[in-house]
Enzyme design. Structure first.
Site, PDB file in Angstrom:
ATOM      1  N   PHE A   1      51.312  28.555 -40.887  1.00  0.00           N
ATOM      2  CA  PHE A   1      49.971  27.893 -41.143  1.00  0.00           C
ATOM      3  C   PHE A   1      48.960  28.900 -41.025  1.00  0.00           C
ATOM      4  O   PHE A   1      48.599  29.301 -39.712  1.00  0.00           O
ATOM      5  CB  PHE A   1      49.624  26.549 -40.453  1.00  0.00           C
ATOM      6  CG  PHE A   1      48.406  25.908 -40.947  1.00  0.00           C
ATOM      7  CD1 PHE A   1      48.542  25.192 -42.163  1.00  0.00           C
ATOM      8  CD2 PHE A   1      47.558  26.071 -39.907  1.00  0.00           C
ATOM      9  CE1 PHE A   1      47.278  24.678 -42.628  1.00  0.00           C
ATOM     10  CE2 PHE A   1      46.144  25.299 -40.455  1.00  0.00           C
ATOM     11  CZ  PHE A   1      46.094  24.697 -41.634  1.00  0.00           C
TER      12      PHE A   1
ATOM     13  N   ASP B   1      48.207  35.555 -35.532  1.00  0.00           N
ATOM     14  CA  ASP B   1      47.454  34.421 -35.743  1.00  0.00           C
ATOM     15  C   ASP B   1      47.468  33.833 -34.277  1.00  0.00           C
ATOM     16  O   ASP B   1      48.454  32.836 -34.330  1.00  0.00           O
ATOM     17  CB  ASP B   1      47.659  33.681 -37.065  1.00  0.00           C
ATOM     18  CG  ASP B   1      46.724  32.318 -37.131  1.00  0.00           C
ATOM     19  OD1 ASP B   1      46.476  31.917 -36.322  1.00  0.00           O
ATOM     20  OD2 ASP B   1      46.827  31.976 -38.186  1.00  0.00           O
TER      21      ASP B   1
ATOM     22  N   LYS C   1      40.145  27.659 -32.747  1.00  0.00           N
ATOM     23  CA  LYS C   1      40.467  26.237 -32.145  1.00  0.00           C
ATOM     24  C   LYS C   1      39.835  26.527 -30.644  1.00  0.00           C
ATOM     25  O   LYS C   1      38.597  26.208 -30.255  1.00  0.00           O
ATOM     26  CB  LYS C   1      41.948  26.144 -31.954  1.00  0.00           C
ATOM     27  CG  LYS C   1      42.229  25.811 -33.326  1.00  0.00           C
ATOM     28  CD  LYS C   1      43.702  24.754 -33.527  1.00  0.00           C
ATOM     29  CE  LYS C   1      43.916  24.195 -34.828  1.00  0.00           C
ATOM     30  NZ  LYS C   1      44.426  25.102 -35.780  1.00  0.00           N
TER      31      LYS C   1
END
Ligand SMILES: *Cc1c(COP(=O)(O)O)cnc(C)c1O
Length: 395
Positions: A131, A216, A245
């Site tokens: 993702f 990532d 995040k």
């Protein structure tokens, strides 16, 4: 009366509660109910809700300078970039506002590097169930089930192979390949960690084939895995890394980091109106300073071990599956039990949990969660599991 939800575009099935305030591991709704939060803004609130150091920093920065424009330097932007590079393998930082945007930057940087130094090589090998975000390019890079036919045509040039399968990666490499891009722990896929040997072989494949290795770390970075960055668990260095995040501790902030030799953007190649704004950067600076404080990461590892032990007890007691993950990014396989139903039952008991998959619960509390709040979460979950097991016996 509740304010109306009618004007919100319905893009997610949201429960029927409206949150008004938060503190630490707790949220409060419009009716004064408190909820124990093991989602924390999707692994975003590194320090929990409304940590005093973060609130004070945002207040002070808001009174000082909010946005001089991305065309100028500002102090927090420089301070945060300095802190990130001093504590990582990277030399340059480009700030963004969301993880997807940071990943777009990583993809563009890799393509630029391929255009300049590798005969126009542009293909990026990414992974099944990975993702990377919800822009067109990052959806194209993602390997999320069900996304295949969406919003066609996709951005071309992403080759997907199975995770933890270095032979499949080796086989997918050709002269057009410029990079390998992955999450060191696949978060949305259900907290699936990469094997150490897999990561080391990706590093070797990248070196042998002149490819960029892109991590990532939007979900795993900033202490979530028990190290400041998850790559540090593997004894290798990526060439490019993205953060999001946890970086802003709840404030929209993301970053693209690169080693100097791959940092090949020229003026005009990348930018954005809000990028590097001092309000968000100051928030990020406050967060990273807390995470880098003496003993903080050690404590995350201890709390992670504590949570793992308790989840393991539940797993044994209720014949559930594996507990996996690192630091405070953990998951429990629920086997025959429906994790979505557990999430709904938890909400009724004022506990916020997440099920990234139908048979998997994910735990992403604040990195400074109190052990008593872990106990409390476990107690509620224990009660739910008892009920479900009784129900499945009666059925
Ligand atoms: C959340 C996430 C993203 C996307 O970040 P946004 O801020 O939602 O755009 C990308 N990659 C990973 C690994 C993520 O967990």
């Amino acid at each position: 009366m509740n304010p109306s939800i009618a004007a919100i575009m319905p893009t997610a099935p949201r429960p029927n509660c409206i949150f008004v305030s938060g503190r630490g591991s707790y949220l409060e709704d419009l009716h004064g109910n408190t909820y124990l939060d093991f989602i924390q803004g999707w692994a975003v609130n590194t320090l929990g809700h409304n940590h005093p150091a973060l609130v004070e920093t945002i207040q002070r920065q808001a009174q000082t300078l909010i946005n001089p424009s991305p065309a100028f330097y500002n102090e927090p932007m420089l301070q945060l970039a300095e802190r990130l590079t001093a504590n990582s393998a990277f030399d340059h930082v480009f700030f963004a506002n969301s993880g997807a945007e940071a990943n777009e930057g990583a993809i563009k940087l890799a393509r630029k590097w391929g255009a300049r130094y590798k005969n126009g090589a542009h293909k990026i090998i990414t992974f099944e169930n990975g993702f990377h975000g919800r822009t067109l390019a990052t959806m194209s890079a993602s390997g999320k089930a069900g996304w295949d036919g969406l919003f066609e045509p996709k951005v071309a040039g992403f080759i997907k192979v199975p995770y933890n399968d270095s032979a499949a990666v080796a086989q997918a490499i050709d002269d057009q390949t410029v990079a390998l891009m992955l999450e060191p722990i696949q978060g949305e896929a259900g907290v699936l960690p990469a094997a150490v040997e897999f990561i080391r072989s990706l590093r070797r494949l990248a070196d042998d084939n002149n490819l960029l290795l892109i991590f990532d770390e939007i979900q795993t970075g900033i202490g979530r895995s028990g190290e400041l960055f998850c790559y540090q668990h593997f004894g290798i260095e990526p060439d490019i890394m993205t953060l999001g995040k946890g970086l802003g501790g709840g404030v929209p902030l993301a970053a693209l980091l690169s080693k100097q030799e791959f940092s090949c953007f020229e003026f005009g190649d990348q930018g954005g109106t809000y990028n590097g704004n001092p309000l968000a950067a100051a928030a990020g600076f406050a967060v990273i300073n807390e995470v880098l404080a003496e003993g903080f990461l050690h404590r995350v590892r201890e709390l992670g071990d504590y949570l793992i032990r308790h989840l393991q007890v539940l797993s044994n007691r209720y014949a559930l599956g594996t507990v996996r993950g690192k630091g405070l990014l953990l998951a429990l396989e629920t086997r025959d039990l429906d994790a979505t139903q557990i999430v709904t039952m938890a909400l009724e008991r004022h506990l916020l949990l997440n099920a990234p998959r139908p048979n998997c619960l994910r735990f992403m509390p604040a990195l400074n969660v109190a052990p008593e709040d872990i106990d409390r979460m476990i107690e509620i979950l224990d009660g739910i599991l008892t009920e479900l097991r009784v129900m499945s016996h009666e059925a």
